[in-house]
Design a protein around this motif. Sequence first.
Motif, short mmCIF file in Angstrom:
data_model
loop_
_atom_site.label_atom_id
_atom_site.label_comp_id
_atom_site.label_asym_id
_atom_site.label_seq_id
_atom_site.Cartn_x
_atom_site.Cartn_y
_atom_site.Cartn_z
N LEU A 92 0.83 -1.21 0.00
CA LEU A 92 0.00 0.00 0.00
C LEU A 92 0.86 1.26 0.00
N ILE A 93 2.03 1.19 0.62
CA ILE A 93 2.96 2.32 0.55
C ILE A 93 3.41 2.52 -0.89
N VAL A 94 3.81 1.43 -1.52
CA VAL A 94 4.27 1.50 -2.91
C VAL A 94 3.16 2.06 -3.80
N ALA A 95 1.91 1.71 -3.49
CA ALA A 95 0.77 2.18 -4.29
C ALA A 95 0.37 3.62 -3.96
N GLY A 96 1.05 4.22 -2.97
CA GLY A 96 0.74 5.60 -2.59
C GLY A 96 -0.49 5.74 -1.74
N ARG A 97 -0.98 4.67 -1.17
CA ARG A 97 -2.18 4.70 -0.33
C ARG A 97 -1.76 4.73 1.15
N LEU A 98 -1.15 5.85 1.54
CA LEU A 98 -0.49 5.94 2.84
C LEU A 98 -1.44 5.78 4.03
#
Length: 878
Positions: A767-773
């Motif tokens: 989710l970090i990699v996907a920008g969904r912090l």
Amino acid sequence: MVGQPGASTRTLPSGVVSMLFSDIEGSTLLLTRLGSSYVDALALHRRILRGVWAECGGTEMGTEGDSFFVVFPTASGAVGAAAEAQRRLADHSWPDGERVRVRMGVHTGSPGVHDGDYWGMDVHRAARIAAAAHGGQIVVSAATVHLARTGLSGGVSLRDLGSHHLKDIPEPESLYQLTVAGLQDEFPPLRTLGTSSSLPVPATPLLGRDAELARLTELLRSPDVRLVTLVGPGGAGKTRLAIAAGAALTAGFSDGVYFVPLAAAQTEQVLWTSIAEVLDFPARDRAPGPLMSHLAQRSLVLVLDNLEQVEDADKVVAAILEAAPNVAVLATSRRPLGLVGEHQHPVVPLALPDEVGLAAAERSGAVQLFVQRAQAVQPGFALTAGNVADVVAICRHLDGLPLAIELSATRVRLLGPKALLARIDQALDIASTSSVTPSRQRTLRDTIAWSYQLLAPDHRRVFRRLAVFAGGADLDAVAAIACPGLGQEDPLDVVAELNDASLVTISTDSDAGPRISLLQTISQYADDELRAGDEEEAARRAHAEYYAEVAEKLLAMRESTHGTALELAETELGNFRAALGWAVPDSAEAAGDIGTGLRLCAALGWVWLLGGYVAEGRRWHEHVVARAGAEPSKNLAACLRGLGNLLLMQGEIERAQEVATSSLAMARTLDDAAGIAFSMSLLGTAQLQLGQLDAARDLLEEALTQHRRLDEPGRLARVLGNLGGVEEELGHLDRAESLMRESLALLEELGDVHEAAVQGQNLAYLLIVAGRLPEAEAEARALVDTVVALGSPSLTMAFANTTMNLLLRNGDLVGAAHLFGAEEAMRDRLEMPNPYLEEELTEALAALDGAMTPETWQTHRQAGRAYRVEDLLTRFPG
């Protein structure tokens, strides 16, 4: 302490009050075993206790998780509440047949009251007393006993536990156990500082050693004495004297005295592990490096008991003394270590009387011990003018050796001193023993032989076969291995007979049942008797085959009861090691049984991996694989997979790939569908770590297809997660998330807390990699407590990297740098290199985006190496 709502408006009892603290012992393991049912058990536990508190006039001050802080206006009210609470907890039927074991501590004092809560040292003292107890136990202070003693009723009594040092409280505290009729009343030593928490509590006082004990403790208190070795024959009382010396030294060493039993240890590696376990090190820190780093900062005594059979024990002790200037070592051994600076302290037999008279006999340590042990089995026994000559003669025949005296004195229940002396004269023939054996050893051997000959023939056979166990055994193992051919006789009755003859010791645990073991010297005697007959091969084969079956059952349990399976496996490590040593011996001349060795190897790979025994596990796997040859078998393929996993943990990725390839080829040769799927998963993981992404994806897709055909949901979940990791690396984030969530759902359904945490943290990173912090942060926050509680090195480090990335993106650059450095240092300690280090460092520096210079980042990164990863992680939710 979390107060109750509206606490500041309540009228609280003031003046002298009694404070009760409680919590559930082993709550993390209970959570692991119960899974989702744990929430129901916790709620029920609270409801039961709150009902008791209310009935007994208690004021609940707060609760956190499974703990309570309750205040009572009277000591008798607090004591009565504790007793009733334990009754109701014991009477309740808990989910899945579990037991909720609650420890309780009560102290009476005059705490301050401020803003609706209590404060002061009396509150801390009460909390420390509770922390010293064990599940199911109630421990109370002397102040409470003074006020409540006269009001005890209903089968409630007190047991004096002696004086103890509580953490952060300078003065000692006299503690008592509140014993409730019908409930468990025997517990291990209290978890207090120094003697009580780390030294065994002897059942009897030390006799005849006052002057010797004073000399020994004076020697160890000398600042230039770092190593003292108690040297003497088996049965001379070395261990008992070492325990007494350790108890006398607690005040001089601020970090305590720790007793390390080594009767089942043989190798340097097991010695390191045994020390780490006694010091309560988590699995990740069981290597020599972290252990010595810890000891270097401590002032303590290590009591290393039974060192003589441990390979390279001198090297381990020398390394500790060199690295830790404020650590002293008190060792017991049948021979000196031979180190520079070693002080040998010969442990001689107990003093014998110079004459036969009563006065002289009563001053003799040997006679005192005989009388004490005789009275334990025959309360009316006394030393008199009529029997003193016989008692003195017995002690002289036994050469004053404590174990020999203890063994013979128990027969006073059946024989008077004169008859006992006659039996010793007939059965003990010192002159017939080998001339190269020390006389005291010959006497002890003959004393054991005498007790052995008093057994019925079938019971002698059971005793001989007990020699094959290492580290004790439960009753089922004893029945299966040592008791064949007994007919209708209950193995428990046989064990009780051996215990009455002082040839075995029995430790009891209300959950696991009795565990039977032999003292080291007696075990050696049993081993000699076993070797002298024609049943040794059959006994050792039965032992190895039995524990191969145990290992296979634990492997099957792992999928559903991970924590319990690992705990049981670690209890039997000594037997697993002994079974492997017989099945796959070092000597080419020894027969062994490679088939049984392969079964053990195939079933134990996960134990070495998750229990923190990676180096030892690798050694066993390499030894078994080398002895097995090239003949394909399912168990050999499984051993290769286990070896591959251990190599991955040690960063030897290319060799792991080679081993996984061999395992896959063998599984295909055998047309073993499950083995093919498992080997594909391992090989794909190695390819992922080597950056061979396309090959890894293809292989793991095929492995996934294979796993969906198998009834192995735990393994399916792991391959789903591995494939998700490959898809993430390839940038296919939606596909990766779908795979990871499917994996997580399977694991949560299984109740596998460890693997669910592994996949949960993988999802957080995705989710970090996907920008969904925000989603990533929510996932990570929910995992912190579980990750820290599990203590898995690989999981902890992976989660640290995920958390570091969140901190970077949230602008906490200093916290991120500290965590980066702490994880790096942890990997260095464990010799588990990070193959992605340079890539991760480059990404971290790029994320600074001018808000911090690379030089400042490196400074904070270096500072972070001084922190524990776990300590930094626990700050993350706040």
